[in-house]
Design an enzyme around this catalytic site. Structure first.
Site, PDB file in Angstrom:
ATOM      1  N   ASN A  74      12.308  34.435  34.915  1.00 24.58           N
ATOM      2  CA  ASN A  74      12.247  35.238  33.698  1.00 24.58           C
ATOM      3  C   ASN A  74      10.939  36.030  33.718  1.00 24.58           C
ATOM      4  OD1 ASN A  74      12.169  36.247  31.125  1.00 24.58           O
ATOM      5  ND2 ASN A  74      12.093  34.255  30.092  1.00 24.58           N
ATOM      6  N   LYS A  76       9.975  38.288  31.794  1.00 26.14           N
ATOM      7  CA  LYS A  76       9.512  38.622  30.437  1.00 26.14           C
ATOM      8  C   LYS A  76       9.064  40.087  30.361  1.00 26.14           C
ATOM      9  CE  LYS A  76       8.532  33.792  29.682  1.00 26.14           C
ATOM     10  NZ  LYS A  76       7.791  32.759  29.000  1.00 26.14           N
ATOM     11  N   HIS A 158      16.017  32.202  23.946  1.00 24.28           N
ATOM     12  CA  HIS A 158      14.678  31.867  24.452  1.00 24.28           C
ATOM     13  C   HIS A 158      13.736  31.632  23.270  1.00 24.28           C
ATOM     14  CE1 HIS A 158      10.783  32.148  26.358  1.00 24.28           C
ATOM     15  NE2 HIS A 158      11.402  31.836  27.483  1.00 24.28           N
ATOM     16  N   GLU A 160      10.803  32.489  22.719  1.00 23.72           N
ATOM     17  CA  GLU A 160      10.035  33.649  22.249  1.00 23.72           C
ATOM     18  C   GLU A 160      10.887  34.518  21.320  1.00 23.72           C
ATOM     19  OE1 GLU A 160       8.822  34.683  26.179  1.00 23.72           O
ATOM     20  OE2 GLU A 160       7.506  32.943  26.165  1.00 23.72           O
ATOM     21  N   GLU A 228      13.862  24.059  27.468  1.00 24.51           N
ATOM     22  CA  GLU A 228      12.489  24.561  27.580  1.00 24.51           C
ATOM     23  C   GLU A 228      11.691  24.099  26.364  1.00 24.51           C
ATOM     24  OE1 GLU A 228      12.295  28.234  30.228  1.00 24.51           O
ATOM     25  OE2 GLU A 228      12.956  28.983  28.293  1.00 24.51           O
ATOM     26  N   GLY A 234       4.505  28.680  29.123  1.00 29.75           N
ATOM     27  CA  GLY A 234       3.340  29.550  29.268  1.00 29.75           C
ATOM     28  C   GLY A 234       2.020  28.873  28.959  1.00 29.75           C
ATOM     29  N   SER A 274       6.308  26.065  32.310  1.00 28.87           N
ATOM     30  CA  SER A 274       5.192  25.870  33.248  1.00 28.87           C
ATOM     31  C   SER A 274       5.613  25.264  34.585  1.00 28.87           C
ATOM     32  CB  SER A 274       4.071  25.044  32.601  1.00 28.87           C
ATOM     33  OG  SER A 274       3.535  25.745  31.499  1.00 28.87           O
TER      34      SER A 274
HETATM   35  P1  PGA Z   1       6.658  29.676  31.955  1.00 32.26           P
HETATM   36  O1  PGA Z   1       7.874  30.299  31.117  1.00 32.26           O
HETATM   37  O2  PGA Z   1       7.230  29.222  33.273  1.00 32.26           O
HETATM   38  O3  PGA Z   1       5.671  30.782  32.091  1.00 32.26           O
HETATM   39  O4  PGA Z   1       6.148  28.529  31.158  1.00 32.26           O
HETATM   40  C1  PGA Z   1       9.149  29.720  31.173  1.00 32.26           C
HETATM   41  C2  PGA Z   1      10.108  30.474  30.308  1.00 32.26           C
HETATM   42  O5  PGA Z   1       9.703  30.949  29.237  1.00 32.26           O
HETATM   43  O6  PGA Z   1      11.290  30.617  30.643  1.00 32.26           O
END
Ligand code: PGA
Length: 318
Positions: A74, A76, A158, A160, A228, A234, A274
């Site tokens: 992803n 983003k 997601h 976010e 997640e 993140g 992460s």
């Molecule tokens: P990250 O994001 O690996 O940077 O923690 C994962 C995601 O949001 O799918």
């Protein structure tokens, strides 16, 4: 925990790409558990112990589910034409294990560039899609437009989008149903906030999010569930393999009870939060982790390839 790194070390002969892992489905029954979280954990742990004892007899372990390993990147809201061209070129030259579905999700504006330069081995996902047919919806991107560009998947739910943009369960469920009805695969994200985990509400939250998908979608055939935990996204704070496994096994059991045993078995439940080149192998060894959704580390081609290739950790000596 029953699953230890020593008991799961990978012999060279098995990790060799020429041998390649097979997922013949050395499976165990998902645990049944009562509603109380405390006894649920005890029950899960005791099922894992039983499972581990069975593995020792059989000599190898594969996956609890029967679906193929799945790794999504992803990207983003990151990248430029130049950085994406470099990333695509790194992915094109990476050596990827064959038994893995590999998908990347570029920002909308770069999808066409990626589609026209990325090898077919890797499929392209969108990071969002509109809830219905396109039209007068300023700023939105329709499923029809994504299909027109050759996109095969869309990430929905997601964290976010749930927690920053404010999308709710019902809206996300409708988006999933529409995307599926048009033939896109859906990477359906679920996961709890830190305060929800600390309040002991992890299962309540993820089951509620699962129910919202289940209430809307006509079939689970083209859905991959991405667990997640929001506190791990993140932040560099990855869930431990045991923390991830216990939620994955619970989600699989939820599917068994609320949808069907067949769907519970064949639906991929991938972990995100992460994940990187250093922690992916230990996570991949967990029986109910069927792959990963990767954010930050998916922006580096070689590291993303390491994560894709962590599939080799699925087949291990007992
Ligand atoms: P990250 O994001 O690996 O940077 O923690 C994962 C995601 O949001 O799918």
């Amino acid at each position: 925990m029953a699953v230890t790194s020593t008991s799961l070390s990978v012999p060279k002969s098995i990790s060799s790409p020429s041998v390649g892992p097979t997922f013949s489905g050395l499976r165990r029954s998902p645990p049944s558990f009562p509603s109380s979280t405390h006894s649920f954990f005890e029950n899960v742990h005791s099922n894992l112990r039983l499972s581990s004892a069975r593995k020792a007899c059989r000599g190898v372990i594969a996956m609890a589910g029967t679906g193929k390993f799945f790794v999504g990147g992803n990207w983003k809201c990151n990248g430029t034409k130049d950085s994406i061209s470099k990333l695509v070129s790194d992915l094109n030259s990476a050596k990827l294990e064959p038994d893995v579905d590999v998908v990347v999700a570029p920002p909308f504006v770069y999808i066409d560039q990626v589609k026209s330069s990325l090898i077919d081995r890797i499929e392209v996902s969108a990071q969002n899609s509109w809830v219905g047919k396109g039209g007068a919806f300023t700023g939105e991107i329709s499923v029809e437009q994504l299909k027109d560009l050759g996109v095969k998947w869309v990430i929905l739910g997601h964290s976010e989008r749930r927690h920053v943009i404010g999308e709710n369960d019902e809206f996300i469920g409708k988006k999933a149903a529409y995307a599926l009805s048009e033939g896109l695969g859906v990477i359906a994200c679920i996961g709890e906030l830190l305060q929800e985990r600390e309040a002991g509400k992890t299962f309540d939250v993820v089951f509620q999010q699962m129910k919202a998908f289940a209430d809307s979608v006509p079939s689970w055939d083209n859905i991959v569930i991405a667990y997640e935990p929001v506190w791990a996204i993140g932040t560099g704070k990855v869930a431990t393999p045991q923390q991830a496994q216990e939620v994955h096994v619970a989600v699989r059991d939820w599917l068994k009870k609320n949808v069907s045993a067949e769907v519970a078995s064949k639906t991929r439940i991938i972990y995100g939060g992460s994940v990187n080149g250093s922690n992916c192998a230990e996570l991949a060894k967990q029986e109910d982790i069927d792959g990963f959704l990767v954010g930050g580390a998916s922006l580096k081609g070689p590291e993303f390839a390491v994560i894709v290739n962590s599939v080799t950790s699925k087949k291990v000596a007992a």
